[in-house]
Enzyme design. Structure first.
Site, PDB file in Angstrom:
ATOM      1  N   ASP A 151       0.797  -1.226   0.000  1.00  0.00           N
ATOM      2  CA  ASP A 151       0.000   0.000   0.000  1.00  0.00           C
ATOM      3  C   ASP A 151       0.830   1.276   0.000  1.00  0.00           C
ATOM      4  O   ASP A 151       0.431   2.266  -0.603  1.00  0.00           O
ATOM      5  CB  ASP A 151      -0.916   0.031   1.235  1.00  0.00           C
ATOM      6  CG  ASP A 151      -2.013  -1.012   1.169  1.00  0.00           C
ATOM      7  OD1 ASP A 151      -2.373  -1.425   0.054  1.00  0.00           O
ATOM      8  OD2 ASP A 151      -2.506  -1.416   2.240  1.00  0.00           O
ATOM      9  N   TYR A 406     -12.826  -2.024  -2.808  1.00  0.00           N
ATOM     10  CA  TYR A 406     -13.348  -0.830  -2.159  1.00  0.00           C
ATOM     11  C   TYR A 406     -14.537  -0.282  -2.963  1.00  0.00           C
ATOM     12  O   TYR A 406     -14.679  -0.523  -4.159  1.00  0.00           O
ATOM     13  CB  TYR A 406     -12.279   0.257  -2.085  1.00  0.00           C
ATOM     14  CG  TYR A 406     -11.265   0.097  -0.981  1.00  0.00           C
ATOM     15  CD1 TYR A 406     -11.085  -1.109  -0.318  1.00  0.00           C
ATOM     16  CD2 TYR A 406     -10.456   1.167  -0.603  1.00  0.00           C
ATOM     17  CE1 TYR A 406     -10.153  -1.240   0.696  1.00  0.00           C
ATOM     18  CE2 TYR A 406      -9.516   1.054   0.408  1.00  0.00           C
ATOM     19  CZ  TYR A 406      -9.365  -0.157   1.050  1.00  0.00           C
ATOM     20  OH  TYR A 406      -8.438  -0.276   2.052  1.00  0.00           O
TER      21      TYR A 406
END
EC number: 3.2.1.18
Length: 469
Positions: A151, A406
């Protein structure tokens, strides 16, 4: 009248006509020159809220064509006053959601130079919608794409394109960021961009293309923000930021920003126990967010933000059909509005919901344990009645055999109401698809509709066997 008088009369008339024509030509010339210079000028009122008419402006207002004899003059009307958005119109009444956009980034990556991304979102200025994502500093068909499952790296940047345009090599890198949020206040874009060391990151606030303010990590544990649009009302923009543990108590603050400058910071208050990755929308005169509890709850926290007095109230979505992943099955799951449900709360996924009177519209993965499939529906009483479970108007966006990720909300102002739209991240590659070394995504976008609609499934659609390794 004798011949001499006739000649004199005709000559006088001819001279008069010639003089008039000469004066008309002078008037036309003066008008042409005047309009030529005035098309690049705007008279600014005292508050200086008029955008300058300069040749570099692409979006024009109206064009008038003025005809004078054989001369054509194009005159540009100066743009209207630029005002802050206040989002005071009511929310649109909808029956469900209709397809709006899909970028097909992964499929296109099989034969073109497309960025490796994750954490996408959508936000609109008053005239156009844009898609954002956090790039990994590489295209997919590039050995640097190996191991992009991570990330946070210093190579990640916030990318911005017009909605529907995949992130190609000509894409603008707005800022350095491994966490971000963006919104338009009616005059200019605000970008909140977080980057740096996990234990001492920096959030930069970029407004109208300029760095205006910054803030450092306050808990020294991965400062992070929404990964979807922030909201601005009458020039004040709000963004929810968290610093601290992802699986225990963390320190969440709500920042109030005006033209890029932090003007106030409020701590989270209310009954929400853990708040991350909020999906926020204008609910005049304030801002409302539905977030991710990564510690205790699979029911989603609500954060209500008062833009005028900076006060904060938090709670949880009442619907017993909960929105996070992982979660219990619908028969066993519960939510009682005030507290986390302590049901598979550890871990989660960014998502969204919004109120519709006493009811709630929401989206979630179809999979209860994995980020697979995606569905939307309305829960009657889901905003006000504890553990309400009456579901109507269910739609499948991505079938359960395909991956999702997401999701988040964005708002679009129409002539008479404010519509709610959402995007779904369609993740491909690692960890699940181990044939390749990269992790990236495409998106699909839907918007609320008051009309009728059909059925379908809109997965990423790339054949992993055809993709670069």
């Amino acid at each position: 009248m004798n011949p001499n008088q006739k000649i004199i009369t005709i000559g006088s008339v001819s001279l008069t006509i010639a003089t008039i024509c000469f004066l008309m030509q002078i008037a036309i010339l003066v008008t042409t020159v005047t309009l030529h210079f005035k098309q690049y000028e705007c008279s600014s009122p005292p508050n200086n809220q008029v955008m300058p008419c300069e040749p570099i402006i692409i979006e024009r207002n109206i064009t008038e064509i003025v005809y004078l004899t054989n001369t054509t003059i194009e005159k540009e009307i100066c743009p209207k006053l630029v005002e802050y958005r206040n989002w005071s119109k009511p929310q649109c009444k909808i029956t469900g959601f209709a397809p709006f956009s899909k970028d097909n980034s992964i499929r296109l990556s099989a034969g073109g130079d497309i960025w490796v991304t994750r954490e996408p979102y959508v936000s609109c200025d008053p005239g156009k919608c844009y898609q954002f994502a956090l790039g990994q500093g590489t295209t997919l068909n590039n050995k640097h794409s190996n191991d992009t499952i991570h990330d946070r790296t210093p190579y990640r940047t916030l990318l911005m394109n017009e909605l529907g345009v995949p992130f190609h090599l000509g894409t603008k890198q707005v800022c350095i960021a491994w966490s971000s949020s963006s919104c338009h206040d009616g005059k200019a874009w605000l970008h909140v961009c977080v980057t740096g060391h996990d234990k001492n990151a920096t959030a930069s606030f970029i407004y109208d293309g300029r760095l205006v303010d910054s803030i450092g990590s306050w808990s020294k544990n991965i400062l992070r923000t929404q990964e979807s649009e922030c909201v601005c009302i009458n020039g004040t923009c709000t963004v929810v930021m968290t610093d601290g543990s992802a699986s225990e108590r963390a320190d969440t603050k709500i920042l109030f920003i005006e033209e890029g400058k932090i003007v106030h910071i409020s701590p989270l208050s209310g009954s929400a126990q853990h708040v991350e990755e909020c999906s926020c929308y204008p609910r005049y005169p304030g801002v409302r967010c539905v977030c991710r509890d990564n510690w205790k709850g699979s029911n989603r926290p609500i954060v209500d933000i008062n833009v005028k007095d900076y006060s904060i109230v938090s709670s949880y979505v009442c619907s017993g059909l909960v929105g996070d992943t992982p979660r219990k099955n619908d028969r066993s799951s519960s939510s009682y509005c005030r507290n986390p449900n302590n049901e598979k709360g550890n871990h989660g996924v960014k998502g969204w919901a919004f109120d519709d009177g006493n009811d709630v519209w929401m989206g979630r993965t179809i999979g209860e344990e994995l980020r697979s499939g995606y569905e939307t529906f309305k829960v009657i009483g889901g905003w006000s009645t504890p553990n309400s479970k009456l579901q109507i108007n269910r739609q499948v966006i991505v079938d359960s055999d395909n991956r999702s990720g997401y999701s988040g909300i964005f708002s679009v102002e129409g002539k008479s109401c404010i519509n709610r739209c959402f995007y779904v991240e369609l993740i491909r590659g690692r960890e699940q698809e181990t044939r390749v070394w990269w992790t990236s995504n495409s998106i699909v976008v839907f918007c609320g509709t008051s009309g009728t609609y059909g059925t379908g499934s809109w997965p990423d659609g790339a054949d992993i066997n055809l993709m670069p390794i």
